[in-house]
Motif scaffolding. Sequence first.
Motif, PDB file in Angstrom:
ATOM      1  N   GLY A 138     -40.856 -29.671  20.845  1.00 23.28           N
ATOM      2  CA  GLY A 138     -41.579 -30.538  21.773  1.00 23.28           C
ATOM      3  C   GLY A 138     -41.562 -31.968  21.278  1.00 23.28           C
ATOM      4  N   ALA A 139     -41.907 -32.919  22.155  1.00 19.87           N
ATOM      5  CA  ALA A 139     -41.884 -34.329  21.730  1.00 19.87           C
ATOM      6  C   ALA A 139     -42.667 -35.212  22.678  1.00 19.87           C
ATOM      7  N   ILE A 140     -43.168 -36.313  22.114  1.00 25.57           N
ATOM      8  CA  ILE A 140     -43.707 -37.373  22.957  1.00 25.57           C
ATOM      9  C   ILE A 140     -42.602 -38.434  23.078  1.00 25.57           C
ATOM     10  N   PRO A 141     -42.627 -39.257  24.127  1.00 27.43           N
ATOM     11  CA  PRO A 141     -41.511 -40.186  24.345  1.00 27.43           C
ATOM     12  C   PRO A 141     -41.352 -41.195  23.209  1.00 27.43           C
ATOM     13  N   ASP A 142     -40.071 -41.450  22.857  1.00 24.93           N
ATOM     14  CA  ASP A 142     -39.761 -42.454  21.829  1.00 24.93           C
ATOM     15  C   ASP A 142     -40.269 -43.832  22.221  1.00 24.93           C
ATOM     16  N   ASN A 143     -40.196 -44.098  23.517  1.00 25.11           N
ATOM     17  CA  ASN A 143     -40.509 -45.463  23.952  1.00 25.11           C
ATOM     18  C   ASN A 143     -42.009 -45.735  24.086  1.00 25.11           C
ATOM     19  N   TRP A 144     -42.841 -44.738  23.791  1.00 27.14           N
ATOM     20  CA  TRP A 144     -44.279 -45.009  23.784  1.00 27.14           C
ATOM     21  C   TRP A 144     -44.584 -46.008  22.671  1.00 27.14           C
ATOM     22  N   GLY A 145     -45.471 -46.932  22.944  1.00 29.60           N
ATOM     23  CA  GLY A 145     -45.885 -47.875  21.915  1.00 29.60           C
ATOM     24  C   GLY A 145     -46.624 -47.142  20.806  1.00 29.60           C
ATOM     25  N   LEU A 146     -46.710 -47.814  19.668  1.00 34.05           N
ATOM     26  CA  LEU A 146     -47.355 -47.206  18.505  1.00 34.05           C
ATOM     27  C   LEU A 146     -48.780 -46.761  18.843  1.00 34.05           C
ATOM     28  N   LYS A 147     -49.478 -47.608  19.633  1.00 36.47           N
ATOM     29  CA  LYS A 147     -50.871 -47.341  19.947  1.00 36.47           C
ATOM     30  C   LYS A 147     -51.011 -46.042  20.742  1.00 36.47           C
ATOM     31  N   ARG A 148     -50.153 -45.883  21.744  1.00 37.97           N
ATOM     32  CA  ARG A 148     -50.261 -44.688  22.578  1.00 37.97           C
ATOM     33  C   ARG A 148     -49.893 -43.431  21.780  1.00 37.97           C
ATOM     34  N   LYS A 149     -48.853 -43.554  20.928  1.00 38.28           N
ATOM     35  CA  LYS A 149     -48.468 -42.432  20.070  1.00 38.28           C
ATOM     36  C   LYS A 149     -49.638 -42.041  19.164  1.00 38.28           C
TER      37      LYS A 149
END
Length: 383
Positions: A138-149
């Motif tokens: 599974g993964a969260i999007p690479d392009n998410w900003g640091l804050k959202r990650k």
Amino acid sequence: MTDQSKKQIVVMVIPTYDEKGNIGRAIDELQTVFMKVPDNYEMHILVVDDSSPDGTADEVREKMKKLKNVHLLINKKKMGLGGAYLSGMKYAVEKLNPDIFFEFDADLSHDPKLVPQFLAKLEEGYDLVLGSRYIKGGAIPDNWGLKRKFYSVVGNMIIMFVLTDFSIRDWTTGYRAIRRYVYDKVHPLLGEERFFGYTFQIGFLHKAVRAGFKAGEVPLKFVDRTLGRSKLGAEYIKNTLIYIFKARFFELLRFFKFVAVGSLGLVIQTAIYWLLGFGLKLFSPAIATILGGQVAILSNFILNNVWTFGDRKITSTTKLFQKLIAFYTTSNIAVLLIQGGIMKAGEMLVGKENILIHGFYVAALVLTLIFNFTVYNKYIWKK
Ligand SMILES: Nc1nc2c(ncn2[C@@H]2O[C@H](COP(=O)(O)OP(=O)(O)OP(=O)(O)O)[C@@H](O)[C@H]2O)c(=O)[nH]1
Ligand SMILES: [Mg+2]
């Protein structure tokens, strides 16, 4: 019986608010995947639109002209995510009588190709299945900003720690398959707290897990929406924190009451143990322990019933009698086997008169406490 009657009806509920351009594509992609789903499933899509100003509903109506398994529920006002899901599930129960629900986002963040995997996981025996961004694959999007990650990863960790449940890795995922009986059991529990916003997701999952349902996870590579605007607001974080701390507080409150009642029981038992075993010297330490235990058990039963488990209070006379017997039996297993056994071992090892015997007594009590807590909660006052 025909084959038809054995089919499991699956309703994928998709809440929409201003998802024009997305919802049409989502429906098309799901239809393609439905062709690969085993025959014993009858697949439906229910779009729940809160009268989106952008004309999302018209895009759905256009699809409905050709597709008989696509349905539309229009809410007159904006309900929030939880409100939309609850209204949709209620509607689905009335119109389609589903065996399985899916929760699915319209914005194509959720890979439609995973639907068969969700169904296979349910068949393995799970009561609900989560698309998980935090398990292998599974993964969260690479392009998410640091804050959202950061918020997403740390948020999930905080939830796991506060609820002390590490078996589920992704508490906030919105891609889920849920068996009908889970919905039937859990949705009335949500009523009074009205999880109309995004708190619905964590609230529903938490209550389902605490009700004893098993959740499985399939890896989900979450992709960012390319069209439209996120409806996730800042109040989401605040509401989630409020929910988990509040929920945990009330869970622990029961535990504190448990300990208080148990402690009073210990005081009673210890007083009798001293009096009969050492003061009046009427009985041996092992027998005095057992007798003290009997009185403590009765006091524990009464106080737990009216206070600790006041919300699950046993009132009918027959039930009260049955449960008291069960309570006595299980409690006596602890008193006779655990306490009696440990004290007898103590008498043999250090001798009846030795001060060290009190160490055995304390060990026996702690073990009894743990044993009793578990049995009372899981059996005597089970929900
Ligand atoms: N009917 C209805 N749908 C909603 C509401 N709020 C959100 N949705 C839908 O719920 C789904 C998830 O919302 P998103 O805004 O994509 O939230 P998210 O996926 O957590 O956040 P992003 O990754 O930023 O998109 C989408 O299909 C939304 O259109 C609402 O109040 N009513
Ligand atoms: Mg989204």
